[in-house]
Enzyme design. Structure first.
Site, short mmCIF file in Angstrom:
data_model
loop_
_atom_site.label_atom_id
_atom_site.label_comp_id
_atom_site.label_asym_id
_atom_site.label_seq_id
_atom_site.Cartn_x
_atom_site.Cartn_y
_atom_site.Cartn_z
N ALA A 287 -43.73 18.94 2.98
CA ALA A 287 -45.00 18.76 3.69
C ALA A 287 -44.84 17.67 4.73
O ALA A 287 -45.69 16.80 4.90
CB ALA A 287 -46.14 18.45 2.73
N GLY A 288 -43.73 17.73 5.46
CA GLY A 288 -43.33 16.66 6.36
C GLY A 288 -43.93 16.72 7.75
O GLY A 288 -43.48 15.96 8.63
N HIS B 185 -51.80 11.66 -2.22
CA HIS B 185 -53.19 11.19 -2.16
C HIS B 185 -54.13 12.24 -1.56
O HIS B 185 -55.34 12.08 -1.60
CB HIS B 185 -53.29 9.85 -1.43
N ASP C 72 -44.63 26.81 1.85
CA ASP C 72 -45.83 26.36 1.15
C ASP C 72 -45.38 25.60 -0.10
O ASP C 72 -44.71 26.17 -0.96
CB ASP C 72 -46.69 27.57 0.77
N ASP D 258 -43.02 22.59 6.14
CA ASP D 258 -44.48 22.56 6.26
C ASP D 258 -44.95 23.97 6.60
O ASP D 258 -44.15 24.92 6.62
CB ASP D 258 -44.93 21.55 7.33
#
Length: 465
Positions: free
Chosen positions: A273-274, A347, A327, A296
């Site tokens: 997810a960079g 987060h 994903d 990503d």
């Protein structure tokens, strides 16, 4: 010594120490009348750790000396500060006053640029001036202070008026995040109590059942809501706002801490997810003996190809860096990673969903694979660290009483960001204990924590459970 005297002493001694160091080096600590500049910003950044207990003591002294009734009544109205700042951004006041100079400008002239009500603008400026954001130098005449100058966009008022939607582009991002907090996020905050008291949404971990949906009257998760045509202003604001939360020394958290240089030649680092790969750019430019993959969503990876071609040509073409759509909730196809890397990802998700993608990484990990989470850590506000003392780097040195244990945390925006994440997507900032629970549920354990000074995030180094 009473607690009041002790707090006053922390302030007095701390200020004297900073002033003495500045004097010895031939410069002055910037005062409210000194507008932001790279030089003065660097001074404040350098002394931020020393300033933290002074600021925390000042906050605590105010709380100690204040009567509960007016203190709480005032706190209950604090929401008008972010709302006022959002209005100031929307009316371009900081840049109007920047062009006006030290003499300031009458509210009638400030209001004329955007054709707003001068009397109401003046009242908002006066409220902000009570917190040293702007200064009233004569009746209804205001000028910038150091704090208000931090919202300047660095463009002429003429440029801003010609393209108000693009006014945040190329700026520090501070005005954009201030606007986001004072407008869109205020709608979310106003719905938080109702959402948490609801027997369904109050316990939900779904990103579509948060206060955001109630406040904005939508069933879409916030990132999909952003892409709706009617929300183009917020969409333009959002990436600039994210830049506004980036610390001036954020690359330090990438390059330092974990011993990247000791990884064997050709080790594979997977930036999960960079985004468009900004983190990997920092690593790849320094640690050229490693291989990298940025993962990503397809649309993001498409933009990443353009970004890398412009910023670091040759890295993708030579195979040093691979940009691949993926994903993170799907099975992880890379099975030979030395490092899985997650920055500001955990987060964004509640435990229900964070456990899913962390488990996917655990399933693909080799016995020696490490997981590095770069994210904020919410400190406990008590002084008992017994539950985390066995993890190197987990416990922090506490400040002397009567200060709260960790001044750098209490004066920062980490706890407010935690509330914002709860309201936006039912997700959260986490304590070390909450990270331990989350990681254990997905097959990982914390090996150690590499600490950096607030407001920088921390490196959580994890191994297989």
């Amino acid at each position: 010594m009473s607690s009041v005297e002790a707090l006053a002493q922390v302030i007095s001694n701390g200020v004297k120490d900073i002033q003495a160091q500045c004097t010895a080096r031939g410069f002055s600590y910037p005062t409210p009348d000194v507008v932001c500049s790279p030089e003065t910003d660097a001074i404040q950044n350098e002394f931020s750790s020393q300033a933290a207990p002074i600021i925390a003591a000042a906050y605590q002294l105010i709380a100690t000396l204040s009567h509960p009734q007016p203190y709480l009544l005032g706190m209950g109205l604090w929401g008008y500060f972010p709302a006022s700042l959002a209005y100031i951004d929307a009316t371009f006041v900081p840049d109007i006053l920047r062009e006006a100079g030290d003499k300031g400008l009458h509210v009638n002239d400030i209001a004329a640029a955007t054709k707003v009500h001068p009397g109401r603008l003046g009242r908002i400026l006066r409220l902000l001036a009570t917190r040293h954001v702007f200064e009233e130098v004569a009746p209804d005449v205001f000028r910038n202070t150091r704090l208000s100058s931090g919202m300047c966009l660095g463009k002429s008022v003429k440029e801003i008026l010609e393209n108000p939607l693009g006014r945040w582009d190329g700026s520090s991002g501070v005005a954009a995040i201030v606007s986001l907090n004072g407008h869109e996020n205020m709608k979310t905050a106003a719905s938080l109590t109702e959402t948490l008291l609801d027997p369904v949404t109050g316990f939900s971990e779904e990103p579509t059942e948060a206060a955001f949906q109630r406040g904005h009257r939508t069933r879409l998760p916030c990132y999909e809501w952003l892409e709706e045509p009617e929300n183009i202003i917020t969409l333009s604001k959002f990436p600039n706002a994210m830049r506004g939360t980036t610390h001036y020394n954020s690359d330090k958290v990438v390059n330092e801490g974990f011993e990247w240089a000791k990884l064997p030649e050709g080790s594979l680092v997977v930036d999960v997810a960079g985004g468009i790969g900004n983190l990997t750019m920092v690593l790849a430019s320094t640690h050229k003996h490693l291989r990298y993959v940025v993962q990503d969503r397809p649309a993001v990876i498409k933009a990443a190809h353009e970004h890398w071609a412009q910023k670091m040509p040759g890295y993708v073409e030579k195979g040093i860096v691979r940009l691949e759509p993926h994903d993170m909730f799907d099975p992880q196809y890379i099975r030979d990673a030395s490092i899985f890397l997650l920055r500001y990802t955990t987060h964004n998700w509640s435990n229900k969903y964070a456990t899913k993608f962390l488990t996917r990484l655990r399933e693909a990990a080799q016995p020696e694979t490490k997981l590095i989470i770069i994210d904020g850590i919410s400190d406990y506000l008590c002084r008992d660290t017994s539950s985390i003392d066995n993890i190197p780097g987990a416990a922090k040195a506490a400040a002397p009483e009567p200060l709260l244990a960790y001044p750098d945390s209490t004066i920062g925006w980490g706890y407010l960001m935690d509330m914002n994440m709860l309201g936006m997507m039912n997700c959260q900032e986490r304590t070390v204990g909450e990270f331990m629970t989350l990681l254990k549920a997905s097959g990982w354990k914390i090996e150690r924590i590499c600490r950096f000074e607030a407001p920088l995030p921390q490196q959580i180094i994890c191994t297989l459970l």
